[in-house]
Design a protein around this motif. Structure first.
Motif, PDB file in Angstrom:
ATOM      1  N   VAL A  50       0.853  -1.191   0.000  1.00  0.00           N
ATOM      2  CA  VAL A  50       0.000   0.000   0.000  1.00  0.00           C
ATOM      3  C   VAL A  50       0.887   1.239   0.000  1.00  0.00           C
ATOM      4  CG1 VAL A  50      -1.912  -1.154   1.169  1.00  0.00           C
ATOM      5  CG2 VAL A  50      -0.181   0.042   2.515  1.00  0.00           C
ATOM      6  N   PRO A  51       0.381   2.355  -0.532  1.00  0.00           N
ATOM      7  CA  PRO A  51       1.179   3.592  -0.535  1.00  0.00           C
ATOM      8  C   PRO A  51       1.519   4.051   0.886  1.00  0.00           C
ATOM      9  CG  PRO A  51      -0.714   3.752  -2.018  1.00  0.00           C
ATOM     10  CD  PRO A  51      -0.902   2.500  -1.219  1.00  0.00           C
ATOM     11  N   ASP A  52       2.620   4.774   1.020  1.00  0.00           N
ATOM     12  CA  ASP A  52       3.039   5.266   2.329  1.00  0.00           C
ATOM     13  C   ASP A  52       1.948   6.102   2.988  1.00  0.00           C
ATOM     14  OD1 ASP A  52       5.468   4.010   2.179  1.00  0.00           O
ATOM     15  OD2 ASP A  52       6.580   5.789   1.528  1.00  0.00           O
ATOM     16  N   SER A  53       1.238   6.902   2.204  1.00  0.00           N
ATOM     17  CA  SER A  53       0.195   7.764   2.769  1.00  0.00           C
ATOM     18  C   SER A  53      -0.918   6.936   3.404  1.00  0.00           C
ATOM     19  CB  SER A  53      -0.386   8.678   1.689  1.00  0.00           C
ATOM     20  OG  SER A  53      -0.945   7.907   0.634  1.00  0.00           O
ATOM     21  N   VAL A  54      -1.270   5.814   2.762  1.00  0.00           N
ATOM     22  CA  VAL A  54      -2.306   4.925   3.295  1.00  0.00           C
ATOM     23  C   VAL A  54      -1.804   4.243   4.557  1.00  0.00           C
ATOM     24  CG1 VAL A  54      -3.697   2.860   2.845  1.00  0.00           C
ATOM     25  CG2 VAL A  54      -3.333   4.546   1.030  1.00  0.00           C
ATOM     26  N   ARG A  55      -0.562   3.768   4.519  1.00  0.00           N
ATOM     27  CA  ARG A  55       0.030   3.121   5.691  1.00  0.00           C
ATOM     28  C   ARG A  55       0.048   4.067   6.891  1.00  0.00           C
ATOM     29  NH1 ARG A  55       4.644   2.297   3.738  1.00  0.00           N
ATOM     30  NH2 ARG A  55       4.244   0.226   2.863  1.00  0.00           N
ATOM     31  N   GLN A  56       0.438   5.302   6.658  1.00  0.00           N
ATOM     32  CA  GLN A  56       0.498   6.284   7.739  1.00  0.00           C
ATOM     33  C   GLN A  56      -0.885   6.592   8.301  1.00  0.00           C
ATOM     34  OE1 GLN A  56       2.583   9.511   5.870  1.00  0.00           O
ATOM     35  NE2 GLN A  56       4.514   8.368   5.755  1.00  0.00           N
ATOM     36  N   GLU A  57      -1.885   6.626   7.430  1.00  0.00           N
ATOM     37  CA  GLU A  57      -3.260   6.882   7.883  1.00  0.00           C
ATOM     38  C   GLU A  57      -3.737   5.731   8.762  1.00  0.00           C
ATOM     39  OE1 GLU A  57      -6.630   8.964   8.553  1.00  0.00           O
ATOM     40  OE2 GLU A  57      -4.941   9.694   7.337  1.00  0.00           O
ATOM     41  N   TRP A  58      -3.457   4.510   8.341  1.00  0.00           N
ATOM     42  CA  TRP A  58      -3.834   3.346   9.156  1.00  0.00           C
ATOM     43  C   TRP A  58      -3.126   3.370  10.494  1.00  0.00           C
ATOM     44  CZ3 TRP A  58      -3.314  -1.100   5.012  1.00  0.00           C
ATOM     45  CH2 TRP A  58      -4.362  -0.993   4.106  1.00  0.00           C
TER      46      TRP A  58
END
Length: 200
Positions: free
Chosen positions: A92-100
């Protein structure tokens, strides 16, 4: 509540009640919550389904990272099972990982109803750096937790192997309860369910 009566709760209505992909979507609930967290592809959804004797209550996928929100399931209107997104999601993109990560961290830090966290660890892989970080996070927030090894049907669960797992936990000064499970063979599932009883 007697053990048999508690076990019967899982044969009553179990339903999905809410999903939250962002902090402001988290539901305002009052029942006790039992959460599940673990690396992607640890077998979290399969174990939840096994606990609840349902084939598809939690979505099972061969693709890690498919649980993209916190999912809440009511067990007989008595308590809530909480399925947290997997960590260590590589695709998954870094932005998605950070949101999770923000969502998971906020929930662990702030949920007023969270009584127990089940940290799932793949018995084939052992305890990894990401798992240690979650242990540290749970300690930081003073959360009650237990270690649940999954997929034990795929390893030789000898006394020596159990000793290695327990030595790893001892080296982390981790004194929590440890349960060994196999969703496929239903091993350890009843023990896991029974462990929830004192929290709800």
């Amino acid at each position: 509540m007697a053990a048999d009566a508690f076990d019967r709760l899982f044969r009553q209505e179990i339903k999905f009640i809410a999903g939250a992909a962002k902090v402001n979507q988290l539901p305002k609930l009052t029942l006790p919550e039992i959460a599940f967290i673990g690396k992607s592809n640890v077998g979290k959804s399969s174990l939840i389904n096994a606990i609840c004797s349902r084939l598809s209550l939690a979505k099972v996928s061969n693709t890690p990272g498919r649980t993209r929100q916190i999912n809440f399931f009511s067990v007989a209107d008595h308590f809530i099972l909480v399925d947290l997104p997997g960590y260590g999601f590589a695709k998954v993109p870094d932005s998605v990982r950070q949101e999770w990560e923000r969502l998971i961290t906020w929930y662990l830090a702030n949920s007023p109803n969270l009584k127990l966290v089940n940290l799932l660890i793949d018995a084939r892989r052992g305890i990894k750096e990401n798992d240690i970080k979650v242990i540290e996070l749970l300690r930081l927030y003073n959360r009650e937790f237990q270690i649940v090894f999954t997929k034990t049907d795929q390893v030789n669960l000898s006394d020596a192997a159990i000793g290695l797992y327990e030595n790893s936990l001892a080296s982390l000064d981790c004194q929590c309860n440890v349960i060994y499970t196999s969703s496929r063979r239903k091993e350890g599932v009843r023990t896991l369910k029974t462990s929830f009883k004192k929290y709800v």
